[in-house]
Design an enzyme around this catalytic site. Structure first.
Site, PDB file in Angstrom:
ATOM      1  N   LEU A 131      61.655  52.174 -15.539  1.00 34.06           N
ATOM      2  CA  LEU A 131      62.591  51.054 -15.399  1.00 34.06           C
ATOM      3  C   LEU A 131      63.113  50.562 -16.754  1.00 34.06           C
ATOM      4  O   LEU A 131      62.397  50.545 -17.741  1.00 34.06           O
ATOM      5  CB  LEU A 131      61.897  49.901 -14.659  1.00 34.06           C
ATOM      6  CG  LEU A 131      61.372  50.244 -13.258  1.00 34.06           C
ATOM      7  CD1 LEU A 131      60.744  49.008 -12.612  1.00 34.06           C
ATOM      8  CD2 LEU A 131      62.472  50.804 -12.354  1.00 34.06           C
TER       9      LEU A 131
ATOM     10  N   HIS B  60      67.871  48.508 -14.187  1.00 31.22           N
ATOM     11  CA  HIS B  60      67.114  48.335 -12.933  1.00 31.22           C
ATOM     12  C   HIS B  60      66.764  46.859 -12.729  1.00 31.22           C
ATOM     13  O   HIS B  60      66.899  46.319 -11.631  1.00 31.22           O
ATOM     14  CB  HIS B  60      65.796  49.118 -12.976  1.00 31.22           C
ATOM     15  CG  HIS B  60      65.944  50.597 -13.062  1.00 31.22           C
ATOM     16  ND1 HIS B  60      65.609  51.314 -14.190  1.00 31.22           N
ATOM     17  CD2 HIS B  60      66.372  51.511 -12.154  1.00 31.22           C
ATOM     18  CE1 HIS B  60      65.818  52.602 -13.975  1.00 31.22           C
ATOM     19  NE2 HIS B  60      66.284  52.761 -12.749  1.00 31.22           N
TER      20      HIS B  60
ATOM     21  N   LYS C 288      76.554  51.653 -11.925  1.00 35.02           N
ATOM     22  CA  LYS C 288      76.353  52.772 -12.853  1.00 35.02           C
ATOM     23  C   LYS C 288      76.502  54.093 -12.095  1.00 35.02           C
ATOM     24  O   LYS C 288      77.051  55.061 -12.592  1.00 35.02           O
ATOM     25  CB  LYS C 288      74.959  52.635 -13.478  1.00 35.02           C
ATOM     26  CG  LYS C 288      74.340  53.884 -14.042  1.00 35.02           C
ATOM     27  CD  LYS C 288      75.040  54.324 -15.309  1.00 35.02           C
ATOM     28  CE  LYS C 288      74.360  55.462 -16.019  1.00 35.02           C
ATOM     29  NZ  LYS C 288      73.909  56.556 -15.203  1.00 35.02           N
TER      30      LYS C 288
ATOM     31  N   GLN D  49      77.389  57.103  -5.803  1.00 33.51           N
ATOM     32  CA  GLN D  49      76.211  56.908  -4.946  1.00 33.51           C
ATOM     33  C   GLN D  49      76.347  55.609  -4.145  1.00 33.51           C
ATOM     34  O   GLN D  49      76.082  55.579  -2.934  1.00 33.51           O
ATOM     35  CB  GLN D  49      74.957  56.840  -5.818  1.00 33.51           C
ATOM     36  CG  GLN D  49      73.712  56.355  -5.090  1.00 33.51           C
ATOM     37  CD  GLN D  49      72.490  56.444  -5.980  1.00 33.51           C
ATOM     38  OE1 GLN D  49      71.909  57.503  -6.109  1.00 33.51           O
ATOM     39  NE2 GLN D  49      72.093  55.340  -6.586  1.00 33.51           N
TER      40      GLN D  49
ATOM     41  N   MET E 155      72.865  52.019 -19.706  1.00 31.60           N
ATOM     42  CA  MET E 155      71.421  52.269 -19.675  1.00 31.60           C
ATOM     43  C   MET E 155      71.105  53.292 -18.591  1.00 31.60           C
ATOM     44  O   MET E 155      71.678  53.266 -17.501  1.00 31.60           O
ATOM     45  CB  MET E 155      70.674  50.968 -19.404  1.00 31.60           C
ATOM     46  CG  MET E 155      70.740  50.047 -20.575  1.00 31.60           C
ATOM     47  SD  MET E 155      69.581  48.695 -20.389  1.00 31.60           S
ATOM     48  CE  MET E 155      69.873  47.864 -21.933  1.00 31.60           C
ATOM     49  N   SER E 156      70.202  54.202 -18.913  1.00 27.85           N
ATOM     50  CA  SER E 156      69.802  55.248 -17.975  1.00 27.85           C
ATOM     51  C   SER E 156      68.427  55.747 -18.384  1.00 27.85           C
ATOM     52  O   SER E 156      68.129  55.841 -19.586  1.00 27.85           O
ATOM     53  CB  SER E 156      70.803  56.408 -18.038  1.00 27.85           C
ATOM     54  OG  SER E 156      70.245  57.572 -17.457  1.00 27.85           O
ATOM     55  N   SER E 157      67.605  56.068 -17.395  1.00 25.90           N
ATOM     56  CA  SER E 157      66.287  56.630 -17.714  1.00 25.90           C
ATOM     57  C   SER E 157      66.457  57.920 -18.509  1.00 25.90           C
ATOM     58  O   SER E 157      65.604  58.276 -19.324  1.00 25.90           O
ATOM     59  CB  SER E 157      65.518  56.926 -16.422  1.00 25.90           C
ATOM     60  OG  SER E 157      65.480  55.765 -15.621  1.00 25.90           O
TER      61      SER E 157
HETATM   62  P1  AMP Z   1      67.621  55.319 -10.563  1.00 25.36           P
HETATM   63  O1  AMP Z   1      66.234  54.884 -10.904  1.00 25.36           O
HETATM   64  O2  AMP Z   1      68.336  56.008 -11.670  1.00 25.36           O
HETATM   65  O3  AMP Z   1      67.706  56.031  -9.236  1.00 25.36           O
HETATM   66  O4  AMP Z   1      68.439  53.964 -10.351  1.00 25.36           O
HETATM   67  C1  AMP Z   1      68.031  53.015  -9.409  1.00 25.36           C
HETATM   68  C2  AMP Z   1      69.107  51.992  -9.239  1.00 25.36           C
HETATM   69  O5  AMP Z   1      69.357  51.349 -10.493  1.00 25.36           O
HETATM   70  C3  AMP Z   1      70.436  52.608  -8.783  1.00 25.36           C
HETATM   71  O6  AMP Z   1      71.046  51.744  -7.839  1.00 25.36           O
HETATM   72  C4  AMP Z   1      71.222  52.664 -10.065  1.00 25.36           C
HETATM   73  O7  AMP Z   1      72.613  52.639  -9.873  1.00 25.36           O
HETATM   74  C5  AMP Z   1      70.747  51.400 -10.762  1.00 25.36           C
HETATM   75  N1  AMP Z   1      70.979  51.499 -12.201  1.00 25.36           N
HETATM   76  C6  AMP Z   1      70.582  52.492 -13.035  1.00 25.36           C
HETATM   77  N2  AMP Z   1      71.041  52.268 -14.288  1.00 25.36           N
HETATM   78  C7  AMP Z   1      71.749  51.112 -14.235  1.00 25.36           C
HETATM   79  C8  AMP Z   1      72.489  50.351 -15.193  1.00 25.36           C
HETATM   80  N3  AMP Z   1      72.585  50.739 -16.475  1.00 25.36           N
HETATM   81  N4  AMP Z   1      73.079  49.209 -14.781  1.00 25.36           N
HETATM   82  C9  AMP Z   1      72.997  48.805 -13.491  1.00 25.36           C
HETATM   83  N5  AMP Z   1      72.320  49.480 -12.537  1.00 25.36           N
HETATM   84  C10 AMP Z   1      71.705  50.613 -12.898  1.00 25.36           C
END
Ligand code: AMP
Length: 289
Positions: A33, A37, A150, A154, A185-187
């Site tokens: 996270l 998130h 983001k 999806q 932001m991204s994992s």
């Molecule tokens: P994930 O863990 O990548 O599957 O993301 C889980 C949720 O968090 C999804 O709805 C993503 O779109 C959201 N999310 C991921 N990165 C961001 C971000 N930088 N800003 C807003 N929401 C995000």
């Protein structure tokens, strides 16, 4: 905060919360996270009396040559963050709990939107997403579910699935959270080397320039796509997967900006595939991007 890896305990906790009169807010994630998130948890807490988070790296949405094994995982840290941010329940199933008989035989067809853009680059991705989200929605029950812009495609696919299948869930979209230099932001940003991290800002810079051009009156999507490709193409570490401009509500490609639209990009920075997008709003449209 309650934590369970068991589907039936998760279902029961959500249904008990409803029996107590709470609206259930649901935030599905794959963990690792970050503030993006956590930004989904804030409106969930504000709007719902009970907030459930799922942390599950869903094998069904990864292609055979994708990063399922390498995907970053840090459950203890994630749980501490969810607790601190006021979640009431965390659901942390193993793959065997979600798919006890292996890959499910019945899956959700994401429809035509699921075939384009991310769906074209990652065959089967949205089938995997829709199937796990439908399963999660089945466990959570009537609720409000929070998704990030983001992953705009999806969000659109999940909205369509929820509408088309009459699922008792209200899907809420939340704005993208960015690093100070604009990188979404991204994992997966944790995969980037120092040089790649610096190069990765080209995605946001390209999108921001397209949004600025539209604000200034540019309506020709060929021009906008050329500008997107030019900025990303100027970065030696970047390889473009796609640049696209779509209608905000239908997600269909457009050739002119006539109403609310969105620019989307996907590119590899070194070996790491990143996606990003921004709304495009003409000046005087009454909406700020
Ligand atoms: P994930 O863990 O990548 O599957 O993301 C889980 C949720 O968090 C999804 O709805 C993503 O779109 C959201 N999310 C991921 N990165 C961001 C971000 N930088 N800003 C807003 N929401 C995000």
């Amino acid at each position: 905060m309650e934590v369970t890896g068991r589907k039936e305990e998760f279902r029961l906790a959500c249904s008990s919360a409803r029996t107590e009169g709470h609206t259930v807010g649901f935030v599905p994630t794959m963990g690792s996270l970050h503030d993006g998130h956590l930004s989904l948890l804030a409106p969930a807490r504000e709007e719902c009396g009970f907030v459930a988070v799922s942390i599950f790296v869903n094998p069904l949405q990864f292609g055979p040559r994708e990063d399922l094994a390498a995907y970053p995982r840090d459950l203890d840290r994630d749980l501490a963050l969810c607790d601190k941010e006021g979640a009431d329940l965390a659901f942390t199933p193993e793959a065997e709990e979600m798919y006890p008989e292996g890959a499910p035989r019945v899956t959700i067809d994401p429809g035509p939107l699921g075939e384009r853009l991310e769906g074209a680059s990652r065959p089967g991705h949205f089938r995997g997403v829709c199937t796990v989200v439908a399963k999660m929605f089945g466990l959570v029950g009537p609720s409000r579910a929070y998704f990030g812009e983001k992953d705009a495609q999806q969000l659109a696919v999940v909205r369509r699935m929820t509408g088309d299948l009459d699922l008792p869930v209200e899907v809420v979209g939340c704005p993208t959270v960015r690093e100070p230099d604009g990188l979404a932001m991204s994992s997966r940003n944790s995969y980037l080397s120092v040089e790649e991290r610096a190069a990765a800002t080209c995605l946001y810079e390209a999108l921001a320039r397209a949004a600025w051009l539209v604000q200034g009156g540019e309506q020709d999507v060929l021009v906008l796509k050329a500008e997107l490709a030019k900025r990303i193409g100027a970065e030696p570490l970047a390889r473009i997967d796609y640049v696209a401009v779509v209608d905000e509500s239908t997600f269909e490609d457009v050739d002119r900006i006539r109403g609310p639209s969105r620019a989307l990009v996907a590119a590899r920075i070194g070996d790491t595939r990143l996606i990003d997008n921004l709304p495009l709003r003409a000046a005087g449209s009454g909406e700020n991007p």
